[in-house]
Design a protein around this motif. Structure first.
Motif, PDB file in Angstrom:
ATOM      1  N   GLU A 160       0.811  -1.334   0.102  1.00 41.18           N
ATOM      2  CA  GLU A 160       0.012   0.162   0.080  1.00 41.18           C
ATOM      3  C   GLU A 160       1.006   1.092  -0.005  1.00 41.18           C
ATOM      4  O   GLU A 160       1.836   1.151   0.730  1.00 41.18           O
ATOM      5  N   TRP A 161       0.617   2.200  -0.771  1.00 38.18           N
ATOM      6  CA  TRP A 161       1.291   3.407  -0.929  1.00 38.18           C
ATOM      7  C   TRP A 161       0.376   4.646  -1.046  1.00 38.18           C
ATOM      8  O   TRP A 161      -0.975   4.335  -1.243  1.00 38.18           O
ATOM      9  N   SER A 162       0.839   5.727  -0.845  1.00 38.52           N
ATOM     10  CA  SER A 162       0.026   7.036  -0.974  1.00 38.52           C
ATOM     11  C   SER A 162       0.153   7.570  -2.298  1.00 38.52           C
ATOM     12  O   SER A 162       1.418   7.711  -2.815  1.00 38.52           O
ATOM     13  N   VAL A 163      -0.869   7.920  -3.170  1.00 36.44           N
ATOM     14  CA  VAL A 163      -0.907   8.542  -4.448  1.00 36.44           C
ATOM     15  C   VAL A 163      -1.003   9.937  -4.565  1.00 36.44           C
ATOM     16  O   VAL A 163      -0.417  10.639  -5.183  1.00 36.44           O
ATOM     17  N   GLU A 165      -2.321  13.455  -1.362  1.00 38.59           N
ATOM     18  CA  GLU A 165      -2.554  13.521   0.300  1.00 38.59           C
ATOM     19  C   GLU A 165      -3.961  13.106   0.375  1.00 38.59           C
ATOM     20  O   GLU A 165      -5.140  13.529  -0.435  1.00 38.59           O
ATOM     21  N   GLY A 166      -4.306  12.206   1.240  1.00 39.28           N
ATOM     22  CA  GLY A 166      -5.721  11.652   1.757  1.00 39.28           C
ATOM     23  C   GLY A 166      -6.034  10.529   0.847  1.00 39.28           C
ATOM     24  O   GLY A 166      -7.039  10.009   1.110  1.00 39.28           O
ATOM     25  N   LEU A 167      -5.284  10.005   0.085  1.00 38.50           N
ATOM     26  CA  LEU A 167      -5.593   8.806  -1.063  1.00 38.50           C
ATOM     27  C   LEU A 167      -4.441   7.746  -1.060  1.00 38.50           C
ATOM     28  O   LEU A 167      -3.299   8.180  -1.177  1.00 38.50           O
ATOM     29  N   LEU A 168      -5.188   6.715  -0.851  1.00 33.42           N
ATOM     30  CA  LEU A 168      -3.967   5.693  -0.595  1.00 33.42           C
ATOM     31  C   LEU A 168      -4.536   4.287  -1.735  1.00 33.42           C
ATOM     32  O   LEU A 168      -5.731   4.200  -1.900  1.00 33.42           O
ATOM     33  N   MET A 169      -3.512   3.663  -2.269  1.00 35.34           N
ATOM     34  CA  MET A 169      -3.569   2.426  -3.129  1.00 35.34           C
ATOM     35  C   MET A 169      -2.960   1.551  -2.681  1.00 35.34           C
ATOM     36  O   MET A 169      -2.006   1.641  -2.190  1.00 35.34           O
ATOM     37  N   SER A 170      -3.692   0.340  -3.078  1.00 42.40           N
ATOM     38  CA  SER A 170      -2.859  -1.183  -2.515  1.00 42.40           C
ATOM     39  C   SER A 170      -3.197  -2.244  -3.701  1.00 42.40           C
ATOM     40  O   SER A 170      -4.254  -2.105  -4.329  1.00 42.40           O
ATOM     41  N   VAL A 171      -2.172  -2.970  -3.635  1.00 43.51           N
ATOM     42  CA  VAL A 171      -2.222  -4.231  -4.564  1.00 43.51           C
ATOM     43  C   VAL A 171      -1.964  -5.363  -3.802  1.00 43.51           C
ATOM     44  O   VAL A 171      -1.118  -5.404  -2.676  1.00 43.51           O
ATOM     45  N   ALA A 172      -2.728  -6.468  -4.001  1.00 47.31           N
ATOM     46  CA  ALA A 172      -2.639  -7.675  -3.090  1.00 47.31           C
ATOM     47  C   ALA A 172      -2.844  -8.955  -3.835  1.00 47.31           C
ATOM     48  O   ALA A 172      -3.560  -8.935  -4.844  1.00 47.31           O
ATOM     49  N   GLY A 173      -2.025 -10.043  -3.652  1.00 51.55           N
ATOM     50  CA  GLY A 173      -2.186 -11.302  -4.033  1.00 51.55           C
ATOM     51  C   GLY A 173      -2.277 -12.312  -3.324  1.00 51.55           C
ATOM     52  O   GLY A 173      -1.310 -12.205  -2.291  1.00 51.55           O
ATOM     53  N   ASP A 174      -2.861 -13.371  -3.485  1.00 50.11           N
ATOM     54  CA  ASP A 174      -2.955 -14.441  -2.454  1.00 50.11           C
ATOM     55  C   ASP A 174      -3.093 -15.895  -3.261  1.00 50.11           C
ATOM     56  O   ASP A 174      -3.784 -15.853  -4.430  1.00 50.11           O
ATOM     57  N   ILE A 175      -2.592 -16.840  -2.616  1.00 53.54           N
ATOM     58  CA  ILE A 175      -2.505 -18.068  -3.214  1.00 53.54           C
ATOM     59  C   ILE A 175      -2.696 -19.347  -2.241  1.00 53.54           C
ATOM     60  O   ILE A 175      -2.203 -19.093  -0.964  1.00 53.54           O
ATOM     61  N   SER A 176      -3.375 -20.260  -2.388  1.00 56.51           N
ATOM     62  CA  SER A 176      -3.783 -21.217  -1.434  1.00 56.51           C
ATOM     63  C   SER A 176      -3.424 -22.610  -2.094  1.00 56.51           C
ATOM     64  O   SER A 176      -3.905 -22.640  -3.201  1.00 56.51           O
ATOM     65  N   TYR A 177      -3.057 -23.639  -1.369  1.00 56.27           N
ATOM     66  CA  TYR A 177      -2.759 -25.126  -1.810  1.00 56.27           C
ATOM     67  C   TYR A 177      -3.319 -25.978  -0.930  1.00 56.27           C
ATOM     68  O   TYR A 177      -3.223 -25.858   0.198  1.00 56.27           O
ATOM     69  N   LYS A 178      -3.885 -26.885  -1.419  1.00 54.84           N
ATOM     70  CA  LYS A 178      -4.648 -28.134  -0.726  1.00 54.84           C
ATOM     71  C   LYS A 178      -4.198 -29.460  -1.130  1.00 54.84           C
ATOM     72  O   LYS A 178      -4.605 -29.491  -2.374  1.00 54.84           O
ATOM     73  N   ALA A 199      -6.587 -12.063  -6.778  1.00 53.84           N
ATOM     74  CA  ALA A 199      -5.657 -10.719  -6.784  1.00 53.84           C
ATOM     75  C   ALA A 199      -6.571  -9.662  -6.818  1.00 53.84           C
ATOM     76  O   ALA A 199      -8.016  -9.851  -7.080  1.00 53.84           O
ATOM     77  N   ARG A 200      -6.152  -8.488  -6.197  1.00 54.71           N
ATOM     78  CA  ARG A 200      -7.265  -7.245  -6.042  1.00 54.71           C
ATOM     79  C   ARG A 200      -6.418  -6.250  -6.096  1.00 54.71           C
ATOM     80  O   ARG A 200      -5.276  -5.839  -5.662  1.00 54.71           O
ATOM     81  N   ILE A 201      -6.949  -4.742  -6.496  1.00 50.68           N
ATOM     82  CA  ILE A 201      -6.422  -3.568  -6.201  1.00 50.68           C
ATOM     83  C   ILE A 201      -7.237  -2.646  -5.841  1.00 50.68           C
ATOM     84  O   ILE A 201      -8.568  -2.841  -6.285  1.00 50.68           O
ATOM     85  N   SER A 202      -7.031  -1.815  -4.866  1.00 45.89           N
ATOM     86  CA  SER A 202      -7.998  -1.059  -4.247  1.00 45.89           C
ATOM     87  C   SER A 202      -7.186   0.483  -3.955  1.00 45.89           C
ATOM     88  O   SER A 202      -6.057   0.846  -4.141  1.00 45.89           O
ATOM     89  N   LEU A 203      -8.323   1.456  -4.115  1.00 43.01           N
ATOM     90  CA  LEU A 203      -8.188   2.881  -3.770  1.00 43.01           C
ATOM     91  C   LEU A 203      -9.002   3.396  -2.579  1.00 43.01           C
ATOM     92  O   LEU A 203     -10.313   2.807  -2.501  1.00 43.01           O
ATOM     93  N   ARG A 204      -8.500   3.882  -1.541  1.00 41.60           N
ATOM     94  CA  ARG A 204      -9.198   4.095  -0.369  1.00 41.60           C
ATOM     95  C   ARG A 204      -8.826   5.489   0.148  1.00 41.60           C
ATOM     96  O   ARG A 204      -7.640   6.168  -0.206  1.00 41.60           O
ATOM     97  N   SER A 205      -9.824   6.352   0.969  1.00 44.48           N
ATOM     98  CA  SER A 205      -9.603   7.309   1.711  1.00 44.48           C
ATOM     99  C   SER A 205      -8.567   6.983   2.946  1.00 44.48           C
ATOM    100  O   SER A 205      -8.671   5.905   3.377  1.00 44.48           O
ATOM    101  N   GLU A 206      -7.561   8.216   3.398  1.00 45.81           N
ATOM    102  CA  GLU A 206      -6.717   7.693   4.269  1.00 45.81           C
ATOM    103  C   GLU A 206      -7.542   7.503   5.399  1.00 45.81           C
ATOM    104  O   GLU A 206      -7.317   6.691   6.588  1.00 45.81           O
ATOM    105  N   ASP A 207      -8.441   7.898   5.780  1.00 46.00           N
ATOM    106  CA  ASP A 207      -9.379   7.961   6.915  1.00 46.00           C
ATOM    107  C   ASP A 207     -10.406   6.533   6.882  1.00 46.00           C
ATOM    108  O   ASP A 207     -11.318   6.383   7.925  1.00 46.00           O
ATOM    109  N   GLU A 208     -10.398   5.708   5.691  1.00 47.81           N
ATOM    110  CA  GLU A 208     -10.965   4.786   5.505  1.00 47.81           C
ATOM    111  C   GLU A 208     -12.623   4.760   5.468  1.00 47.81           C
ATOM    112  O   GLU A 208     -13.181   3.810   5.823  1.00 47.81           O
ATOM    113  N   ASP A 251     -17.076   0.231  -0.913  1.00 46.27           N
ATOM    114  CA  ASP A 251     -17.791   0.407   0.488  1.00 46.27           C
ATOM    115  C   ASP A 251     -17.460   1.801   0.802  1.00 46.27           C
ATOM    116  O   ASP A 251     -16.650   2.611   0.479  1.00 46.27           O
ATOM    117  N   TYR A 252     -18.604   2.136   1.718  1.00 47.16           N
ATOM    118  CA  TYR A 252     -18.569   3.399   2.342  1.00 47.16           C
ATOM    119  C   TYR A 252     -19.178   3.367   3.676  1.00 47.16           C
ATOM    120  O   TYR A 252     -20.256   2.685   3.943  1.00 47.16           O
TER     121      TYR A 252
END
Length: 254
Positions: A160-163, A165-178, A199-208, A251-252
């Motif tokens: 997650e990083w700041s793009v 003032e007051g706005l953050l972006m994040s990227v994430a990936g997950d993997i599971s094996y059974k 996988a997912r990419i998000s944009l959010r306000s700093e105050d969530e 989400d709001y």
């Protein structure tokens, strides 16, 4: 920062009887309670100036009369039923880590290992048995318990990083094996190993207060069965995993 522990506990699971519509009186024969004695040792730790949480545990389960599916030989054919496995055991170990290697980064990892074995049980041989006086048993000792994968691994990496003032972006990936599983005495209940990636990419306000997320689950469109079992009156049931899906979530917070 470091906690070691050891535990011995015991418990039971109540007995019962077939709750579905029965095709024969033999399906109404009750099964007994199962009893478990558990032994566990482990460690929980906070390392690297608080940036890493590391936990590990090893355990041994001693089961008496474990409740498992078996074949009921009836006048309408050989159908499913629940029974008690005389003696069985489970050995295993678990490892989990949460690490913050740098600002904005988060790494999660979980690994579980299981070794299961039936140590004493005379099971019904469905192929050789027939109603009413030809019920054949065989020694099922040494078999693996159903729905018990030897290995399970899951991991998530996010940044997650700041793009601005007051706005953050994040990227994430997950993997599971059974890992694959056995059906114990019912080969139809066995499942193959599978791997699922999301996988997912998000944009959010700093105050969530709000967040928008673009996501995709099961990116590789893996065909898999997370579970398989035999229903109360004989049908074989296989749960199909979700195919590739994608979407947008908003989400709001009011």
């Amino acid at each position: 920062d470091l906690l070691g522990y050891a535990a011995i506990s015991t418990g039971f699971k109540s007995g019962g009887f077939n709750g579905a519509n029965s095709n024969a009186q033999t399906q109404l024969i009750p099964y007994s309670e199962e009893e478990l004695t558990s032994y566990e040792i482990g460690v929980k730790s906070t390392l690297l100036d608080g940036s890493m949480q590391l936990n590990a545990a090893a355990f041994y389960y001693d089961y008496q009369d474990k409740q498992e599916q078996d074949i009921a030989v009836t006048l309408v054919g050989n159908i499913s039923g629940l029974t008690n496995v005389d003696e069985s055991e489970v050995m295993g170990a678990e490892f989990e880590m949460r690490w913050l290697p740098a600002d904005g980064w988060n790494v999660d990892l979980g690994v579980a290992w299981l070794d299961t074995e039936v140590t004493k049980w005379e099971a019904v041989d469905g192929a050789a048995s027939s109603w009413p006086n030809n019920i054949v048993y065989y020694d099922a000792s040494g078999a693996e318990l159903a729905m018990s994968p030897e290995w399970q691994v899951n991991s998530t990496v996010s940044y997650e990083w700041s793009v601005m003032e007051g706005l953050l972006m994040s990227v994430a990936g997950d993997i599971s094996y059974k890992d694959d599983t056995s059906g114990l005495v019912l080969p139809e209940d066995a499942t193959e190993d599978y791997t699922v990636m999301n996988a997912r990419i998000s944009l959010r306000s700093e105050d969530e207060q709000w967040r928008g997320t673009l996501w995709s689950n099961n990116i590789a469109d893996e065909d898999y069965f997370p579970a398989a079992f035999q229903g109360g009156n004989g049908p074989y049931v296989r749960l199909m995993g979700m195919p590739r899906t994608y979407g947008v979530t908003l989400d709001y917070r009011f």
